[in-house]
Design a protein around this motif. Structure first.
Motif, short mmCIF file in Angstrom:
data_model
loop_
_atom_site.label_atom_id
_atom_site.label_comp_id
_atom_site.label_asym_id
_atom_site.label_seq_id
_atom_site.Cartn_x
_atom_site.Cartn_y
_atom_site.Cartn_z
N TYR A 69 11.73 -111.50 -28.72
CA TYR A 69 10.76 -110.72 -27.97
C TYR A 69 11.21 -109.27 -27.79
CZ TYR A 69 7.64 -114.58 -27.07
OH TYR A 69 6.74 -115.60 -27.23
N THR A 70 12.51 -109.02 -27.77
CA THR A 70 13.01 -107.65 -27.68
C THR A 70 12.60 -106.85 -28.90
OG1 THR A 70 14.88 -108.27 -26.28
CG2 THR A 70 15.10 -106.22 -27.54
N LEU A 71 12.76 -107.45 -30.08
CA LEU A 71 12.36 -106.73 -31.29
C LEU A 71 10.85 -106.53 -31.33
CD1 LEU A 71 14.66 -108.03 -34.16
CD2 LEU A 71 14.78 -105.92 -32.85
N THR A 72 10.10 -107.50 -30.85
CA THR A 72 8.65 -107.35 -30.80
C THR A 72 8.26 -106.24 -29.83
OG1 THR A 72 8.37 -109.67 -31.39
CG2 THR A 72 6.47 -108.56 -30.38
N ALA A 73 8.91 -106.20 -28.68
CA ALA A 73 8.66 -105.13 -27.71
C ALA A 73 9.03 -103.78 -28.31
CB ALA A 73 9.44 -105.39 -26.43
N ASN A 74 10.09 -103.74 -29.09
CA ASN A 74 10.50 -102.51 -29.74
C ASN A 74 9.43 -102.04 -30.72
OD1 ASN A 74 12.07 -100.35 -30.55
ND2 ASN A 74 13.80 -101.58 -31.19
N VAL A 75 8.84 -102.98 -31.45
CA VAL A 75 7.73 -102.64 -32.35
C VAL A 75 6.58 -102.04 -31.55
CG1 VAL A 75 5.94 -103.63 -33.84
CG2 VAL A 75 8.33 -104.32 -34.14
N LEU A 76 6.23 -102.69 -30.46
CA LEU A 76 5.11 -102.21 -29.63
C LEU A 76 5.39 -100.80 -29.09
CD1 LEU A 76 4.24 -105.44 -27.63
CD2 LEU A 76 2.92 -104.41 -29.49
N LEU A 77 6.59 -100.58 -28.63
CA LEU A 77 6.94 -99.27 -28.06
C LEU A 77 7.01 -98.17 -29.11
CD1 LEU A 77 9.60 -100.40 -25.44
CD2 LEU A 77 7.26 -99.62 -24.99
N ASN A 78 7.03 -98.57 -30.38
CA ASN A 78 7.08 -97.58 -31.46
C ASN A 78 5.77 -97.43 -32.20
OD1 ASN A 78 9.89 -96.35 -31.99
ND2 ASN A 78 10.26 -98.43 -31.30
N LEU A 79 4.70 -98.04 -31.72
CA LEU A 79 3.39 -97.83 -32.32
C LEU A 79 3.00 -96.37 -32.18
CD1 LEU A 79 1.48 -100.95 -30.94
CD2 LEU A 79 2.27 -100.59 -33.29
N ASP A 80 2.32 -95.83 -33.19
CA ASP A 80 1.90 -94.43 -33.14
C ASP A 80 1.11 -94.11 -31.88
OD1 ASP A 80 3.09 -93.57 -35.45
OD2 ASP A 80 1.29 -93.74 -36.69
N GLU A 81 0.22 -95.01 -31.48
CA GLU A 81 -0.60 -94.71 -30.32
C GLU A 81 0.18 -94.76 -29.01
OE1 GLU A 81 -3.66 -97.87 -29.37
OE2 GLU A 81 -2.91 -98.62 -31.26
N VAL A 82 1.40 -95.28 -29.05
CA VAL A 82 2.26 -95.28 -27.86
C VAL A 82 3.15 -94.03 -27.87
CG1 VAL A 82 4.10 -96.51 -26.65
CG2 VAL A 82 2.24 -97.79 -27.71
N VAL A 83 3.63 -93.67 -29.04
CA VAL A 83 4.58 -92.56 -29.16
C VAL A 83 3.88 -91.21 -29.12
CG1 VAL A 83 6.30 -91.49 -30.67
CG2 VAL A 83 6.21 -93.97 -30.45
N THR A 84 2.74 -91.09 -29.79
CA THR A 84 2.04 -89.80 -29.85
C THR A 84 0.77 -89.85 -29.03
OG1 THR A 84 0.82 -90.42 -31.85
CG2 THR A 84 2.91 -89.28 -32.15
N ARG A 85 0.35 -88.71 -28.60
CA ARG A 85 -0.88 -88.62 -27.82
C ARG A 85 -1.98 -88.14 -28.76
NH1 ARG A 85 -1.71 -86.20 -21.95
NH2 ARG A 85 -3.96 -86.22 -21.98
N GLU A 86 -2.98 -89.00 -28.94
CA GLU A 86 -4.07 -88.65 -29.85
C GLU A 86 -5.37 -88.58 -29.12
OE1 GLU A 86 -3.79 -90.31 -33.79
OE2 GLU A 86 -2.09 -91.45 -33.08
#
Length: 129
Positions: A112-129
């Protein structure tokens, strides 16, 4: 942009170096582990429910069915991998200053940590669009 000028649309600011930092920096791995602990305790009973819960928290929207399917399958693959390599799971969940909750099995928490890491690195989470 700087505050001296106004712009209609912001330019992208993420870079490959930023992506590497977000995936591997101790602080971000630890943040992913804490989110993973919450996914397990607050997200529901199944991987799909847990992933959907976390997805909603980080993106402020429900995941599309295909997104949910891909992410839940990733949890299952990672869980199978870490059940075979428990030492690797223990190393991953030990990253950071805050100690992992001892009530969680290391393989499950690592998956689940790696899955959470994937989620936290989604473009829509990292950048403001």
């Amino acid at each position: 942009p700087t505050r001296e000028i106004c712009t209609v649309q912001r330019s992208r600011t993420n870079t490959p170096l930023q992506a590497l930092s977000l995936l591997n920096e101790v602080t971000f791995v630890e943040a992913a582990r804490v989110l993973a602990q919450r996914m397990i305790t607050e997200g529901g009973a199944t991987p799909e429910q847990r992933v959907a819960w976390a997805f909603k928290r980080v993106t402020c929207r429900e995941p599309e069915p295909q997104e949910l399917q891909v992410l839940a399958a990733g949890v299952q693959k990672r869980l199978a991998r870490y059940q075979r390599a428990t030492e690797s799971a223990q190393q991953l969940v030990a990253v950071g200053a805050a100690k992992p909750d001892a009530n969680f099995a290391a393989p499950e928490l690592a998956a689940y940590t790696l899955t959470a890491n994937v989620l936290l690195n989604l473009d829509e989470v990292v950048t403001r669009e």
